[in-house]
Motif scaffolding. Structure first.
Motif, mmCIF file in Angstrom:
data_model
loop_
_atom_site.group_PDB
_atom_site.id
_atom_site.type_symbol
_atom_site.label_atom_id
_atom_site.label_comp_id
_atom_site.label_asym_id
_atom_site.label_seq_id
_atom_site.Cartn_x
_atom_site.Cartn_y
_atom_site.Cartn_z
ATOM 1 N N LEU A 70 -4.388 32.387 36.516
ATOM 2 C CA LEU A 70 -4.607 31.171 35.730
ATOM 3 C C LEU A 70 -6.050 30.724 35.884
ATOM 4 O O LEU A 70 -6.558 30.643 37.005
ATOM 5 N N TRP A 71 -6.700 30.452 34.777
ATOM 6 C CA TRP A 71 -8.041 29.885 34.798
ATOM 7 C C TRP A 71 -7.911 28.435 34.366
ATOM 8 O O TRP A 71 -7.487 28.134 33.248
ATOM 9 N N ALA A 83 -13.970 27.373 33.658
ATOM 10 C CA ALA A 83 -12.796 27.354 34.533
ATOM 11 C C ALA A 83 -13.328 27.195 35.959
ATOM 12 O O ALA A 83 -13.915 28.106 36.507
ATOM 13 N N ASN A 84 -13.133 26.009 36.526
ATOM 14 C CA ASN A 84 -13.671 25.785 37.869
ATOM 15 C C ASN A 84 -12.642 26.028 38.968
ATOM 16 O O ASN A 84 -12.918 25.842 40.144
ATOM 17 N N LEU A 85 -11.441 26.473 38.579
ATOM 18 C CA LEU A 85 -10.415 26.821 39.555
ATOM 19 C C LEU A 85 -9.635 28.007 39.006
ATOM 20 O O LEU A 85 -9.194 28.001 37.855
ATOM 21 N N VAL A 86 -9.499 29.044 39.816
ATOM 22 C CA VAL A 86 -8.694 30.203 39.429
ATOM 23 C C VAL A 86 -7.560 30.326 40.442
ATOM 24 O O VAL A 86 -7.756 30.094 41.633
ATOM 25 N N ALA A 87 -6.367 30.633 39.936
ATOM 26 C CA ALA A 87 -5.199 30.735 40.812
ATOM 27 C C ALA A 87 -4.388 31.960 40.436
ATOM 28 O O ALA A 87 -4.271 32.301 39.249
ATOM 29 N N TYR A 88 -3.834 32.619 41.448
ATOM 30 C CA TYR A 88 -2.928 33.748 41.230
ATOM 31 C C TYR A 88 -1.542 33.292 41.657
ATOM 32 O O TYR A 88 -1.337 32.889 42.800
ATOM 33 N N VAL A 89 -0.604 33.335 40.726
ATOM 34 C CA VAL A 89 0.744 32.828 40.927
ATOM 35 C C VAL A 89 1.739 33.977 40.742
ATOM 36 O O VAL A 89 1.573 34.799 39.850
ATOM 37 N N VAL A 90 2.773 34.017 41.597
ATOM 38 C CA VAL A 90 3.821 35.028 41.441
ATOM 39 C C VAL A 90 5.154 34.337 41.157
ATOM 40 O O VAL A 90 5.454 33.290 41.731
ATOM 41 N N THR A 91 5.912 34.920 40.256
ATOM 42 C CA THR A 91 7.220 34.375 39.895
ATOM 43 C C THR A 91 8.201 35.519 39.661
ATOM 44 O O THR A 91 7.815 36.684 39.589
ATOM 45 N N HIS A 92 9.478 35.149 39.516
ATOM 46 C CA HIS A 92 10.529 36.133 39.282
ATOM 47 C C HIS A 92 10.535 36.639 37.838
ATOM 48 O O HIS A 92 10.787 37.801 37.580
ATOM 49 N N HIS A 93 10.291 35.728 36.889
ATOM 50 C CA HIS A 93 10.342 36.087 35.471
ATOM 51 C C HIS A 93 9.512 35.086 34.667
ATOM 52 O O HIS A 93 9.132 34.019 35.174
ATOM 53 N N PRO A 94 9.212 35.397 33.405
ATOM 54 C CA PRO A 94 8.348 34.520 32.595
ATOM 55 C C PRO A 94 8.832 33.080 32.479
ATOM 56 O O PRO A 94 8.020 32.158 32.481
ATOM 57 N N ALA A 95 10.133 32.855 32.392
ATOM 58 C CA ALA A 95 10.636 31.477 32.260
ATOM 59 C C ALA A 95 10.282 30.647 33.488
ATOM 60 O O ALA A 95 9.945 29.465 33.376
ATOM 61 N N ARG A 127 -4.595 32.438 30.703
ATOM 62 C CA ARG A 127 -3.663 33.058 31.640
ATOM 63 C C ARG A 127 -3.636 34.550 31.348
ATOM 64 O O ARG A 127 -3.803 34.971 30.207
ATOM 65 N N GLN A 128 -3.434 35.338 32.384
ATOM 66 C CA GLN A 128 -3.357 36.786 32.225
ATOM 67 C C GLN A 128 -2.231 37.302 33.102
ATOM 68 O O GLN A 128 -2.238 37.104 34.321
ATOM 69 N N LEU A 129 -1.255 37.949 32.481
ATOM 70 C CA LEU A 129 -0.159 38.546 33.233
ATOM 71 C C LEU A 129 -0.645 39.800 33.944
ATOM 72 O O LEU A 129 -1.411 40.581 33.377
#
Length: 125
Positions: A19-20, A51-63, A84-86
């Motif tokens: 996420l940017w 984009a002054n903050l970048v975050a990498y997030v993990v989830t189970h599914h798109p929803a 956002r980039q998957l």
């Protein structure tokens, strides 16, 4: 704090998203520690640019990821999601080379940066 990285396929979080974000500068001191506490967050960095903050997030599914974005917007209305980039596959994680199942099959040492020049030991040869 202890951190242990496990294959995303084994821990049930196969979907990664970069996420940017554009966060008002005055909000950064409040936003960053709050994000760091979220279990979905794997990396967060303050950057320069739109984009002054970048975050990498993990989830189970798109929803679940969509719910994460909605909760983020509700907690911090001033944040704008710029992009956002998957991430569907990983080849390296914390220096470890990964196979198709996300298991370590090799290692690439991370060269420490030389604080006087800002370059890594690997690039100063």
């Amino acid at each position: 704090m202890l951190r242990c990285d496990v294959s995303p396929h084994l821990n049930g979080h196969p979907l990664g998203t970069m996420l940017w974000l554009d966060v008002p500068a005055a909000e950064l001191p409040r936003v960053v520690p709050t994000l760091a506490e979220l279990p979905q967050l794997r990396m967060c960095a303050v950057t320069l640019g739109n984009a002054n903050l970048v975050a990498y997030v993990v989830t189970h599914h798109p929803a679940e990821h969509r719910r994460f974005e909605q909760e983020l917007a509700a907690r911090f209305p001033g944040i704008r999601l710029l992009s956002r980039q998957l991430v569907f596959g990983r080849t390296k994680l914390v220096g470890h080379l990964l196979d198709g199942d996300g298991r370590a099959v090799g290692y690439v040492p991370i060269a420490p940066a030389d604080r006087s020049t800002g370059s890594s030991a690997r690039t100063r040869r």
